[in-house]
Design a protein around this motif. Structure first.
Motif, PDB file in Angstrom:
ATOM      1  N   ARG B 213       0.838  -1.202   0.000  1.00  0.00           N
ATOM      2  CA  ARG B 213       0.000   0.000   0.000  1.00  0.00           C
ATOM      3  C   ARG B 213       0.873   1.252   0.000  1.00  0.00           C
ATOM      4  O   ARG B 213       0.541   2.259  -0.621  1.00  0.00           O
ATOM      5  CB  ARG B 213      -0.913  -0.013   1.218  1.00  0.00           C
ATOM      6  CG  ARG B 213      -1.804  -1.250   1.270  1.00  0.00           C
ATOM      7  CD  ARG B 213      -2.961  -1.078   2.220  1.00  0.00           C
ATOM      8  NE  ARG B 213      -2.577  -0.932   3.605  1.00  0.00           N
ATOM      9  CZ  ARG B 213      -2.481  -1.944   4.464  1.00  0.00           C
ATOM     10  NH1 ARG B 213      -2.721  -3.193   4.082  1.00  0.00           N
ATOM     11  NH2 ARG B 213      -2.163  -1.709   5.716  1.00  0.00           N
ATOM     12  N   ARG B 216       1.867   2.199  -3.405  1.00  0.00           N
ATOM     13  CA  ARG B 216       0.749   2.700  -4.192  1.00  0.00           C
ATOM     14  C   ARG B 216       0.441   4.153  -3.836  1.00  0.00           C
ATOM     15  O   ARG B 216       0.016   4.929  -4.694  1.00  0.00           O
ATOM     16  CB  ARG B 216      -0.463   1.800  -3.968  1.00  0.00           C
ATOM     17  CG  ARG B 216      -0.222   0.406  -4.581  1.00  0.00           C
ATOM     18  CD  ARG B 216      -1.022  -0.666  -3.900  1.00  0.00           C
ATOM     19  NE  ARG B 216      -2.401  -0.636  -4.275  1.00  0.00           N
ATOM     20  CZ  ARG B 216      -3.370  -1.291  -3.639  1.00  0.00           C
ATOM     21  NH1 ARG B 216      -3.073  -2.039  -2.561  1.00  0.00           N
ATOM     22  NH2 ARG B 216      -4.600  -1.225  -4.046  1.00  0.00           N
ATOM     23  N   LEU B 217       0.690   4.525  -2.583  1.00  0.00           N
ATOM     24  CA  LEU B 217       0.462   5.916  -2.195  1.00  0.00           C
ATOM     25  C   LEU B 217       1.638   6.822  -2.529  1.00  0.00           C
ATOM     26  O   LEU B 217       1.459   7.962  -2.933  1.00  0.00           O
ATOM     27  CB  LEU B 217       0.199   6.008  -0.681  1.00  0.00           C
ATOM     28  CG  LEU B 217      -1.192   5.630  -0.205  1.00  0.00           C
ATOM     29  CD1 LEU B 217      -1.232   5.642   1.314  1.00  0.00           C
ATOM     30  CD2 LEU B 217      -2.225   6.620  -0.767  1.00  0.00           C
ATOM     31  N   LEU B 223       4.882  12.926  -7.301  1.00  0.00           N
ATOM     32  CA  LEU B 223       3.443  13.022  -7.091  1.00  0.00           C
ATOM     33  C   LEU B 223       3.099  12.586  -5.674  1.00  0.00           C
ATOM     34  O   LEU B 223       3.300  11.426  -5.322  1.00  0.00           O
ATOM     35  CB  LEU B 223       2.711  12.117  -8.093  1.00  0.00           C
ATOM     36  CG  LEU B 223       2.916  12.491  -9.568  1.00  0.00           C
ATOM     37  CD1 LEU B 223       2.457  11.362 -10.474  1.00  0.00           C
ATOM     38  CD2 LEU B 223       2.173  13.779  -9.898  1.00  0.00           C
ATOM     39  N   LEU B 224       2.602  13.493  -4.855  1.00  0.00           N
ATOM     40  CA  LEU B 224       2.299  13.137  -3.472  1.00  0.00           C
ATOM     41  C   LEU B 224       0.793  13.056  -3.261  1.00  0.00           C
ATOM     42  O   LEU B 224       0.027  13.830  -3.843  1.00  0.00           O
ATOM     43  CB  LEU B 224       2.922  14.149  -2.516  1.00  0.00           C
ATOM     44  CG  LEU B 224       4.460  14.236  -2.550  1.00  0.00           C
ATOM     45  CD1 LEU B 224       4.967  15.103  -1.407  1.00  0.00           C
ATOM     46  CD2 LEU B 224       5.118  12.865  -2.481  1.00  0.00           C
ATOM     47  N   PRO B 225       0.370  12.105  -2.386  1.00  0.00           N
ATOM     48  CA  PRO B 225      -1.063  11.954  -2.110  1.00  0.00           C
ATOM     49  C   PRO B 225      -1.511  13.034  -1.130  1.00  0.00           C
ATOM     50  O   PRO B 225      -1.074  13.059   0.027  1.00  0.00           O
ATOM     51  CB  PRO B 225      -1.147  10.561  -1.481  1.00  0.00           C
ATOM     52  CG  PRO B 225       0.193  10.327  -0.865  1.00  0.00           C
ATOM     53  CD  PRO B 225       1.185  11.094  -1.704  1.00  0.00           C
ATOM     54  N   VAL B 226      -2.413  13.904  -1.584  1.00  0.00           N
ATOM     55  CA  VAL B 226      -2.794  15.061  -0.763  1.00  0.00           C
ATOM     56  C   VAL B 226      -3.414  14.619   0.557  1.00  0.00           C
ATOM     57  O   VAL B 226      -3.218  15.243   1.589  1.00  0.00           O
ATOM     58  CB  VAL B 226      -3.730  15.985  -1.570  1.00  0.00           C
ATOM     59  CG1 VAL B 226      -4.265  17.124  -0.709  1.00  0.00           C
ATOM     60  CG2 VAL B 226      -2.972  16.548  -2.775  1.00  0.00           C
ATOM     61  N   SER B 227      -4.117  13.508   0.554  1.00  0.00           N
ATOM     62  CA  SER B 227      -4.792  13.063   1.786  1.00  0.00           C
ATOM     63  C   SER B 227      -3.806  12.674   2.874  1.00  0.00           C
ATOM     64  O   SER B 227      -4.172  12.595   4.042  1.00  0.00           O
ATOM     65  CB  SER B 227      -5.704  11.867   1.487  1.00  0.00           C
ATOM     66  OG  SER B 227      -4.935  10.709   1.182  1.00  0.00           O
ATOM     67  N   GLN B 228      -2.565  12.399   2.515  1.00  0.00           N
ATOM     68  CA  GLN B 228      -1.600  11.882   3.484  1.00  0.00           C
ATOM     69  C   GLN B 228      -0.492  12.886   3.803  1.00  0.00           C
ATOM     70  O   GLN B 228       0.526  12.515   4.410  1.00  0.00           O
ATOM     71  CB  GLN B 228      -0.946  10.599   2.933  1.00  0.00           C
ATOM     72  CG  GLN B 228      -1.937   9.549   2.480  1.00  0.00           C
ATOM     73  CD  GLN B 228      -2.822   9.064   3.598  1.00  0.00           C
ATOM     74  OE1 GLN B 228      -2.321   8.701   4.668  1.00  0.00           O
ATOM     75  NE2 GLN B 228      -4.125   9.086   3.391  1.00  0.00           N
ATOM     76  N   LEU B 229      -0.660  14.154   3.384  1.00  0.00           N
ATOM     77  CA  LEU B 229       0.489  15.068   3.500  1.00  0.00           C
ATOM     78  C   LEU B 229       0.851  15.420   4.931  1.00  0.00           C
ATOM     79  O   LEU B 229       1.923  15.943   5.190  1.00  0.00           O
ATOM     80  CB  LEU B 229       0.255  16.328   2.662  1.00  0.00           C
ATOM     81  CG  LEU B 229       0.347  16.040   1.159  1.00  0.00           C
ATOM     82  CD1 LEU B 229       0.111  17.312   0.369  1.00  0.00           C
ATOM     83  CD2 LEU B 229       1.720  15.481   0.803  1.00  0.00           C
ATOM     84  N   THR B 277       8.790  12.794   1.371  1.00  0.00           N
ATOM     85  CA  THR B 277       8.120  13.915   2.056  1.00  0.00           C
ATOM     86  C   THR B 277       9.090  14.996   2.487  1.00  0.00           C
ATOM     87  O   THR B 277       8.664  16.050   2.960  1.00  0.00           O
ATOM     88  CB  THR B 277       7.336  13.442   3.299  1.00  0.00           C
ATOM     89  OG1 THR B 277       8.265  12.986   4.290  1.00  0.00           O
ATOM     90  CG2 THR B 277       6.376  12.326   2.956  1.00  0.00           C
TER      91      THR B 277
ATOM     92  N   ASP C 251      -4.298   4.129  -8.217  1.00  0.00           N
ATOM     93  CA  ASP C 251      -3.918   3.475  -6.956  1.00  0.00           C
ATOM     94  C   ASP C 251      -4.716   4.011  -5.776  1.00  0.00           C
ATOM     95  O   ASP C 251      -5.146   3.244  -4.903  1.00  0.00           O
ATOM     96  CB  ASP C 251      -2.419   3.694  -6.692  1.00  0.00           C
ATOM     97  CG  ASP C 251      -1.543   2.713  -7.456  1.00  0.00           C
ATOM     98  OD1 ASP C 251      -2.068   1.702  -7.978  1.00  0.00           O
ATOM     99  OD2 ASP C 251      -0.324   2.937  -7.528  1.00  0.00           O
ATOM    100  N   GLN C 252      -4.912   5.323  -5.718  1.00  0.00           N
ATOM    101  CA  GLN C 252      -5.668   5.883  -4.584  1.00  0.00           C
ATOM    102  C   GLN C 252      -7.095   5.329  -4.569  1.00  0.00           C
ATOM    103  O   GLN C 252      -7.627   4.977  -3.509  1.00  0.00           O
ATOM    104  CB  GLN C 252      -5.716   7.411  -4.671  1.00  0.00           C
ATOM    105  CG  GLN C 252      -4.393   8.078  -4.295  1.00  0.00           C
ATOM    106  CD  GLN C 252      -4.516   9.592  -4.187  1.00  0.00           C
ATOM    107  OE1 GLN C 252      -5.605  10.141  -4.154  1.00  0.00           O
ATOM    108  NE2 GLN C 252      -3.377  10.267  -4.108  1.00  0.00           N
ATOM    109  N   ARG C 272      -0.650  15.822  -5.737  1.00  0.00           N
ATOM    110  CA  ARG C 272       0.016  17.118  -5.882  1.00  0.00           C
ATOM    111  C   ARG C 272       1.359  16.914  -6.575  1.00  0.00           C
ATOM    112  O   ARG C 272       2.102  16.002  -6.212  1.00  0.00           O
ATOM    113  CB  ARG C 272       0.232  17.758  -4.504  1.00  0.00           C
ATOM    114  CG  ARG C 272       0.851  19.151  -4.584  1.00  0.00           C
ATOM    115  CD  ARG C 272       0.909  19.808  -3.215  1.00  0.00           C
ATOM    116  NE  ARG C 272      -0.428  19.982  -2.679  1.00  0.00           N
ATOM    117  CZ  ARG C 272      -0.705  20.329  -1.417  1.00  0.00           C
ATOM    118  NH1 ARG C 272       0.283  20.538  -0.564  1.00  0.00           N
ATOM    119  NH2 ARG C 272      -1.948  20.464  -1.022  1.00  0.00           N
TER     120      ARG C 272
END
Lengths: 383, 383, 383, 383
Positions: B213, B216-217, B223-229, B277, C251-252, C272
């Motif tokens: 997982r 995948r994130l 490209l970063l997952p905004v929900s996990q910043l 990050t 993936d998300q 992002r």
């Protein structure tokens, strides 16, 4: 893991010693012998020592009385010259649990340094970060990058790594102070460089100004010199005067009396020395702070990752570190190992304190822990 | 300063030993005896050891051959169970100059870990930062915070401090890999916490997905997952796949062939694993990098503060570290102590390399030096 | 404060207009006249406009349909040459509330750029930060600091300030794309510098590689090229390929379906674009993101300080911004002014989407707000 | 681009006006008309205005004489009450080139504020960052988050965004001072939030202490209060006293006389006000500095991106900004637009200076430029 334990072969472990170990068969013995030949060590025989549930300090709590230190330093003044090679008449505190090494804690060096009237300590520089703190006396100037900085009771003088420095005693009396450095830490990680400088100070460097150039540039609160903002080599402020520290502590306690935030606990003021160009710790590897406890105050037992050395600056009281407890008075130095609970109680009616309180200077290796995501503290509530 | 030297009293120093020492008079002997009683050590008798002109490595260069390691690990697989208490079937490299301690260098732990088909290594967490690197094989999933991460040849798997983790071997063959940790460093500074987790993995954690997982994130370039910043607990990317590393190295060497910047030296590609990050080192205390040398390439001798461990991933060649020199091939591990010059030469006509080159995985304690203003390098020009 | 309001004298305010104003006496009138002569303006007559309770956007929500934009751009292709002086065949979106200025929002420029087969756009550089995003077509290479970067559907190409750049169309068809820049912001704060470059591209710069040198160095996930780590001039990664963005979004949404964290809201994936050397926003003044909403998904109304421009990349749906609401489909661009609530609903059964979802590219001025401690968001719960 | 230019249609451009424009054919006219209908504006007709070779300041250099300001402010004191709604008796400087807007520069607000004896200005808070600077007088306390802070000649008082604040005049005389804010900047980017607070100050808030609580916690050089280190809401130090600023400037000039570094140019001392918790600029969007020029000193013409407002604090001299030049004396305020060269000459024999020099307070929008990679300076060598 003690030093002895280091060389215990897993061959000598028995089921009684280590119930979680595999049964010691002939095959296992062969395997362990072959591990030794191959320069290999199994984790399962050592994990408890290497990876304990919480830090087990190799150092132990210990107190050095100032009177003994100053007497021995004075005897050195008569017997041991200061000069190139030995470099400094400094005598280190050797923690009784660290095998005779001149280490106060696993990461920190603490020493008393002593300079006779008219003496110079020769110029050198090194990667080790250092500071001086003055518990009594005056008359010595530390000359940093050519800038003579006076040293007087209560002054804290950081010395960032690779700054050229020397000292001269321009008074008619000897002077002693304490040095703190990250010598053990840099010895462990093997970061050390050292260069000898010039053997003689210039006439200009022998000057005895009341304030250093450093303080004139960087010692004004919140005001930075625009011409020097590119400065990058450690803190440029080379002296934190006692008058400022005393005023900051006094202000915190007055705010507390007015019912305002300021102290870290009841009757307990605390200031941190910081680098004015970063607002962070005054040295890359060393945190330095100053505590004041009003008469009769007592701190809750507090654990912190990393080790500290304290010096009593003024007043008297009682200090408890883990299983150790001592009465303390002016000049005494003590060690607080990693994760050992510390509590401090100030004398209810101190007769020997200028501020009327118990004043303590502290330095620690906390920046290592902060910068590496390893810092933790714990306050025991029901102590 | 060797371990023995640690306990030499200044009383035993003679003028022959230390020409810069004061003459050993009766008074000086008395003083030195009183220092010992008072738990004090003079700097002037020890400064050369403690504050050398440049780092003197306590560790020595050393090479472990992969064949020996894997054979011994396989024997452990038959004799030593994996379970709670011993925790892992891991066998550490013990540098021959570090007194039998299970340390590859003064700050770094390197071990081979071995897991039999169907075995689980139980869950735990600790402040020690860790990673796994796979030189051969597959079939094990490391389960980090509940996320099963497959481990295959060439994969680099960081394990930030205090992440819960376990492993399971879901294949029909044993699997070995190397673990790197900062165990010696955290032992020295006394930062360690360790917690036991659950004894059993859930069915979900026993899954064998092709990708974690985490990947995948976090595994998409730039490209970063905004929900996990808000994520703050060490790198969230738990696997760096070999295909990506191989492609990055190939690209650098192709750019060099086109006359463009990319390599660090002629025929020498180098990538660093970073935390997506922060763009900084992948672990707070450990730097990890991957080198590729085209056939016949040779690096100029280079010194660096801090210590490294290398593993040959592919190909063969010759490595020189200070006074030591060895031929190397797939799987071999070697140590480069602080400030010792390292040069690497790849085989001109390798018959044993998938990439056609000499590929090496490296890890080091460089973040300590970078974060504490202590990092230095030096390349010898006329070597 | 509208443009008209700017020039209203406080003399013309009446008690009816402003009940909190002082009574307009002859003395006050004299004072106001003397203020004007002295080039002074009282706060009390203007505070409501200047310091509102929350942001009042000067721009208004607006939608431009892609079909109209592309048709007009194509007509420009026939009538307007590209060359030095005019520099680019770019036509900006002019927000209807911004007085005819070529501004999509108070801080952001958005334009459609169009290049005919065989055309070059001449080299220049400027402090304005820029990017290109491709909604359809291919065949143009943007040449940045001499590195030709191919542009294809779905690619995002950042262009940090003061990078030299040109474009060439090496295909047999015209190509259009959108440009985003911080032209209005830099115009307001007066930060602009602009330099003309060479009039002709070299043969090497006219190359049409499949990947840019930039991507070969910087486009590998979590892997940085050690030789280039000193790079400081804005993001070095000049292209974020559609295949990576698409995979990250896919993936998300798969993680969401498995019950794992990943999306920002139900059926709503969001990535992002970030600078691989800082992990921060891809440009100093511009944030760029990509959204995917599964069929039938709808976002809760959300307010954010600062303004955004969105382009529909794929699929169709309905967008509501404050009092405005429009159906949207591929290529349409719309503006979300500061603090206006935005909600997006994707078509339940899209017939026109490659991904099967509603895909939107977004750029905004959020970095200004984040870096200056001014960023706020608010999600309306009961909407 | 002037305001008028904003609404010029490209239809009205002729080949004479813009030699780089395409020939105005009937087809082009049609295209331009269709652009207007579609709310589109071509770059090629506007690029010279939007993207000039270097910043063209919309504001112009201008000087306001203190005497005129203070007289008009005093008249307001008689005619205009202070209270809820109007909030403050503040009168802004309106740059003559900014169309009657109450803006000193495109990003900065500067105003004179005036409070009568016994008056209170009601409590509010806003995202706009603010400060007060006192050129003469005393008797007002600004009450920030409940902490009364005295204001006296030479004091600089920052007011970070969203701090509750009010003022009270507890003296028998009116008092005036200047306010600086980022109102125009926040208006442009639309970041503003504003909240009304309580209408009345408490008795405690009406107190008139000699020092604020803020200064007692944060005003000690290099010494931070450990209990407050989590503070995150802008600078916690709410007053920079004149005595400190004066001493810092005096020290720099003495160092220069001794041949040491310290000043930014011959006879030119310069200090920057900084946030003690970050060592960065005192406010997120505003830089504040203080200059002192010894008699007869003259600065080389210097350009800087971004705009400044200066107030003469003491002494007299001549200031040249671009094509403008004025004699200046105590209290005068002048504007330096972006990238306009500024030089300052101090009176050779000032009769009107307490320090014997020309002292100037400056504030600017430099943090915007620094944080967004847009800051540039240029000193003209042969001026």
């Amino acid at each position: 893991m003690t030093e002895e334990d280091d060389v215990v072969s897993p061959l000598h472990l028995t089921a009684e010693d280590r119930p979680d170990q595999p049964p010691v068969t002939a095959g296992l013995k062969d395997l362990y012998r072959d591990f030794e030949k191959a320069l290999m060590v199994p984790l399962w025989t050592r994990i408890g020592d290497l990876m304990p549930g919480q830090p087990r300090s190799k150092a132990q709590p210990h107190l050095w009385e100032w009177k003994a230190l100053i007497d021995l330093a004075a005897r050195s003044g008569d017997l041991v010259p200061v000069g190139r090679g030995g470099e400094r008449r400094a005598i280190a505190l050797a923690n009784p649990s660290l095998g005779g090494r001149p280490y106060a804690t696993p990461t920190l060096w603490a020493a008393i340094q002593y300079l006779m009237p008219g003496e110079d300590a020769p110029e050198h520089r090194h990667t080790q970060n250092a500071f001086r703190f003055v518990v009594e006396g005056e008359g010595v100037w530390t000359v940093v990058e050519g800038d003579p900085v006076p040293m007087r009771r209560g002054d804290f003088l950081p010395q960032p790594g690779m700054n050229w420095h020397a000292h001269h005693n321009s008074a008619s009396e000897p002077m002693a102070w304490i040095d703190g450095l990250d010598i053990p830490f840099q010895y462990d990680i093997e970061a050390q460089f050292f260069d000898f400088g010039r053997d003689e100070l210039t006439e200009e460097e022998h000057a005895t100004p009341d304030r250093s150039r450093s303080e004139r540039l960087w010692g004004h609160p919140g005001l930075l010199p625009v011409s020097q903002l590119g400065h990058k080599e450690g803190t440029p402020l080379l002296c934190y005067r006692w008058a400022d520290t005393d005023a900051a502590l006094t202000d915190q306690l007055e705010l507390e009396r007015e019912g305002r935030p300021g102290t870290v606990g009841p009757g307990h003021a605390l200031v941190r020395y910081t680098n004015p160009t970063t607002a962070g710790d005054v040295l890359p590897t060393i945190r330095a702070q100053f505590h004041r406890l009003v008469p009769g105050a007592e701190t809750a037992p507090r654990r912190e990752t990393g080790s500290s050395v304290y010096q009593v600056f003024d007043g008297s009281g009682r200090v408890t570190v883990g299983d150790f407890s001592w009465p303390v008075r002016r000049g005494d130095l003590f060690v607080v190992p990693s994760w050992q609970p510390l509590s401090i109680r100030s004398e209810a009616s101190p007769s020997d304190s200028e501020s009327g309180s118990l004043d303590l200077f502290q330095f620690s290796d906390a920046p290592l822990f902060s910068k590496l995501n390893l810092f933790r503290t714990h306050i025991e509530e029901n102590a």
